[in-house]
Design an enzyme around this catalytic site. Structure first.
Site, PDB file in Angstrom:
ATOM      1  N   ARG A 260     -21.203  14.031  25.321  1.00 34.55           N
ATOM      2  CA  ARG A 260     -21.264  15.461  25.645  1.00 34.55           C
ATOM      3  C   ARG A 260     -22.702  15.950  25.642  1.00 34.55           C
ATOM      4  O   ARG A 260     -23.446  15.703  24.711  1.00 34.55           O
ATOM      5  CB  ARG A 260     -20.440  16.258  24.620  1.00 34.55           C
ATOM      6  CG  ARG A 260     -18.989  15.848  24.661  1.00 34.55           C
ATOM      7  CD  ARG A 260     -18.100  16.714  23.791  1.00 34.55           C
ATOM      8  NE  ARG A 260     -16.730  16.210  23.871  1.00 34.55           N
ATOM      9  CZ  ARG A 260     -15.706  16.717  23.198  1.00 34.55           C
ATOM     10  NH1 ARG A 260     -15.894  17.757  22.399  1.00 34.55           N
ATOM     11  NH2 ARG A 260     -14.507  16.211  23.339  1.00 34.55           N
ATOM     12  N   ARG A 275     -23.013  17.856  15.353  1.00 34.43           N
ATOM     13  CA  ARG A 275     -22.933  18.050  16.806  1.00 34.43           C
ATOM     14  C   ARG A 275     -23.877  17.066  17.466  1.00 34.43           C
ATOM     15  O   ARG A 275     -25.087  17.246  17.434  1.00 34.43           O
ATOM     16  CB  ARG A 275     -23.308  19.498  17.174  1.00 34.43           C
ATOM     17  CG  ARG A 275     -23.095  19.849  18.638  1.00 34.43           C
ATOM     18  CD  ARG A 275     -23.454  21.296  18.918  1.00 34.43           C
ATOM     19  NE  ARG A 275     -22.595  22.215  18.190  1.00 34.43           N
ATOM     20  CZ  ARG A 275     -21.409  22.654  18.612  1.00 34.43           C
ATOM     21  NH1 ARG A 275     -20.963  22.281  19.803  1.00 34.43           N
ATOM     22  NH2 ARG A 275     -20.686  23.463  17.891  1.00 34.43           N
ATOM     23  N   GLU A 347     -14.469  21.008  12.450  1.00 34.07           N
ATOM     24  CA  GLU A 347     -13.368  20.700  13.353  1.00 34.07           C
ATOM     25  C   GLU A 347     -13.351  19.204  13.658  1.00 34.07           C
ATOM     26  O   GLU A 347     -14.312  18.665  14.195  1.00 34.07           O
ATOM     27  CB  GLU A 347     -13.529  21.500  14.644  1.00 34.07           C
ATOM     28  CG  GLU A 347     -12.416  21.241  15.635  1.00 34.07           C
ATOM     29  CD  GLU A 347     -12.723  21.846  17.006  1.00 34.07           C
ATOM     30  OE1 GLU A 347     -13.462  22.845  17.067  1.00 34.07           O
ATOM     31  OE2 GLU A 347     -12.227  21.301  18.003  1.00 34.07           O
ATOM     32  N   SER A 350      -8.239  18.544  17.704  1.00 30.81           N
ATOM     33  CA  SER A 350      -7.783  19.630  18.534  1.00 30.81           C
ATOM     34  C   SER A 350      -6.528  19.089  19.215  1.00 30.81           C
ATOM     35  O   SER A 350      -6.585  18.076  19.898  1.00 30.81           O
ATOM     36  CB  SER A 350      -8.881  19.946  19.551  1.00 30.81           C
ATOM     37  OG  SER A 350      -8.655  21.191  20.128  1.00 30.81           O
ATOM     38  N   ARG A 388     -17.778  13.719  12.482  1.00 31.32           N
ATOM     39  CA  ARG A 388     -17.478  14.808  11.545  1.00 31.32           C
ATOM     40  C   ARG A 388     -16.571  14.331  10.409  1.00 31.32           C
ATOM     41  O   ARG A 388     -16.719  14.771   9.267  1.00 31.32           O
ATOM     42  CB  ARG A 388     -16.858  15.984  12.275  1.00 31.32           C
ATOM     43  CG  ARG A 388     -17.866  16.709  13.132  1.00 31.32           C
ATOM     44  CD  ARG A 388     -17.267  17.883  13.830  1.00 31.32           C
ATOM     45  NE  ARG A 388     -18.219  18.441  14.792  1.00 31.32           N
ATOM     46  CZ  ARG A 388     -17.879  19.316  15.730  1.00 31.32           C
ATOM     47  NH1 ARG A 388     -16.617  19.724  15.820  1.00 31.32           N
ATOM     48  NH2 ARG A 388     -18.781  19.777  16.554  1.00 31.32           N
TER      49      ARG A 388
END
Length: 423
Positions: A260, A275, A347, A350, A388
């Site tokens: 990403r 991130r 997070e 999802s 994470r």
RNA sequence: GGAGAGAUGGCUGAGUGGUUUAAAGCGGCGGAUUGCUAAUCCGUUGUACGUCUAUCAGGCGUACCGGGGGUUCGAAUCCCCCUCUCUCCGCCA
């Protein structure tokens, strides 16, 4: 992609739903184009019907040795008109398609209404946050002290946001991947997939990354390929343009790196591994009958939760509000891990139901009880995202002596050891 | 990267400009016959879009023979471009 007919027939509902998402969409233009397309189509198809009839007649008369010159000239005229109208229909069609591809999904009817992340609803909080009798370090300090991750060399070879796992650090990453894959394949009934990490535009459009999120992805321009931002992309598209001939549900799990650009997030979470531009993730994907999809969504969330429960980590489950929902999702739960070093939630999963939004784009259908093709519902959920998880694990299991305890469930995957100690 | 061969319905496979709205076979579905099974016989058979109606269904029209464009009154069939598959050569972990 929404069904054009649905938009046409439920204009008010669609407008309202898109407004709740905060999506600015020009439905007036869309509906006008649709109207013109249908009118033009009717005209051109009438002409084609005429041409077919006359051409057949010409064939018959030629065989009978009659002169057909006059008829041929007349039909040639019709042909010219058809070409014009065909061109018009094509233009309208392309325009309509391009607009439809940019309209987000309609939220599930029970989705909480809200403008942004502050409107998300906490569904449950599981496990207890640890109490330390020392000042907990953050994962960057822990990883460096134990020699697990080399941040500086990651930046040296690829730039900021790229990680190098070293020694036991690499082993731990591999162990987590393997632990999760084993759980989902052995206990949750998923079939393991190893897909390509580069996909072309049609695939990216199928799951909704294109056209709207183009700037979030890494591209290989010379070959028209994109690096996948999630395994959802190649795995869901496995059945693109198919009428499935196998029983539903289809359940796949895949481990892949995810790439990403984080284009819109410059400067956020720049420190450490929260991130990053490349991270590992185990992703569950299901193709199901529409009637089952909301039950399956709950199942997905629980399967992702099982990972965290086995690792004995405290977490909470959120339901995303209308304003925070991703482009293609109709309903979505996020799972967040507590990270003591950050004093914050991270997070790591999802889980989304896309209903038929992706299936319509990707052309994934099955045969219903009446034998007619219907779009499947697609779902996916991280089970779960690394980096994470790694952060939360280090920070949660750090000990006063500087070591990291390894939870029991993970121990067999790191050769039976129960802690990582500084060299 | 070079040369050649190919891509037709769920499958096999015919079809080189109009009697093909894609032959035939297999499979599927429905029915008949039959102690059961098998066999046999009859019928049926895709997708999308548009439109109409007595709209849990059906009629009509258009398009679809790997994808896109072209020639023609008319294209599965002729021409051009692309993609994929197979074979051989080269390169290569």
């Amino acid at each position: 992609m929404l069904d054009l007919r649905t938009i046409r027939e439920n204009e008010a509902t669609v407008r309202n739903a898109l407004a709740q998402r905060g999506a600015g969409v020009n439905l007036d233009d869309l509906l006008r184009l649709d109207q013109e397309r249908r009118a033009t189509l009717q005209e051109v198809e009438g002409l084609k019907s005429e041409r077919n009839t006359v051409s057949k007649e010409i064939g018959a008369r030629k065989r009978a040795g009659e002169d057909t010159q006059a008829q041929q000239e007349r039909v040639r005229e019709v042909g010219r008109r058809i070409a014009e109208l065909d061109e018009r229909v094509r233009t309208l069609q392309t325009d309509l398609e391009a607009r439809l591809l940019r309209i987000p999904n309609i939220p599930y009817r029970e989705t909480p209404v809200g403008a942004d992340a502050s409107g998300n609803r906490v569904v449950r909080e599981v496990g207890t946050r640890p109490a330390f009798d020392f000042e907990p370090a953050d994962h960057v300090a822990l990883a460096e002290r134990l020699g697990l991750v080399d941040f500086a060399r990651g930046a040296r070879i690829s730039g900021a946001g790229f990680l190098v796992y070293t020694g036991w650090g690499a082993r731990l990453e591999r162990a987590l991947v393997q632990f999760m894959l084993d759980l989902h394949t052995r206990e949750h009934g998923y079939t393991e997939i190893q897909p390509p990490l580069l996909c072309h535009a049609a695939t990216m459009t199928g799951t909704g990354q294109l056209p709207k999120m183009a700037e979030d992805m890494y591209t290989i321009e010379a070959d028209g390929l994109y690096l996948i931002p999630t395994a959802e992309v190649p795995v869901t598209n496995l059945h693109r343009e198919e009428i499935l001939d196998r029983p539903l549900p289809i359940k796949y799990v895949a481990y892949t790196p995810c790439f990403r650009r984080e284009a819109g997030a410059a400067g956020r979470d720049t420190r450490g591994m929260i991130r990053v531009h490349q991270f590992d993730k185990v992703e569950m994907v299901q193709l199901v009958e529409p009637e089952q999809s909301y039950a399956v969504l709950e199942e997905l969330v629980q399967q992702a939760e099982t990972v965290l429960q086995r690792l004995e980590l405290p977490y909470r489950v959120l339901e995303l509000c209308t304003g925070d929902l991703s482009f293609a999702a109709a309903r979505c739960y996020d799972i967040e891990l507590w990270a003591p070093g950050q004093q914050d939630w991270l997070e790591v999963s999802s889980c989304s139901n896309f209903e038929d939004f992706q299936a319509r784009r990707a052309g994934i259908r099955y045969r219903g009880p009446d034998g007619k093709p219907r779009f499947v519902h697609t779902l996916n959920g991280s089970g779960v995202a690394l980096a994470r998880l790694y952060v939360a694990l280090l920070e949660h299991y750090q000990q006063a002596d500087g070591s990291i305890r390894i939870p029991e469930a993970l121990s067999p995957y790191v050769g039976g050891i129960d802690r990582l100690t500084p060299p």
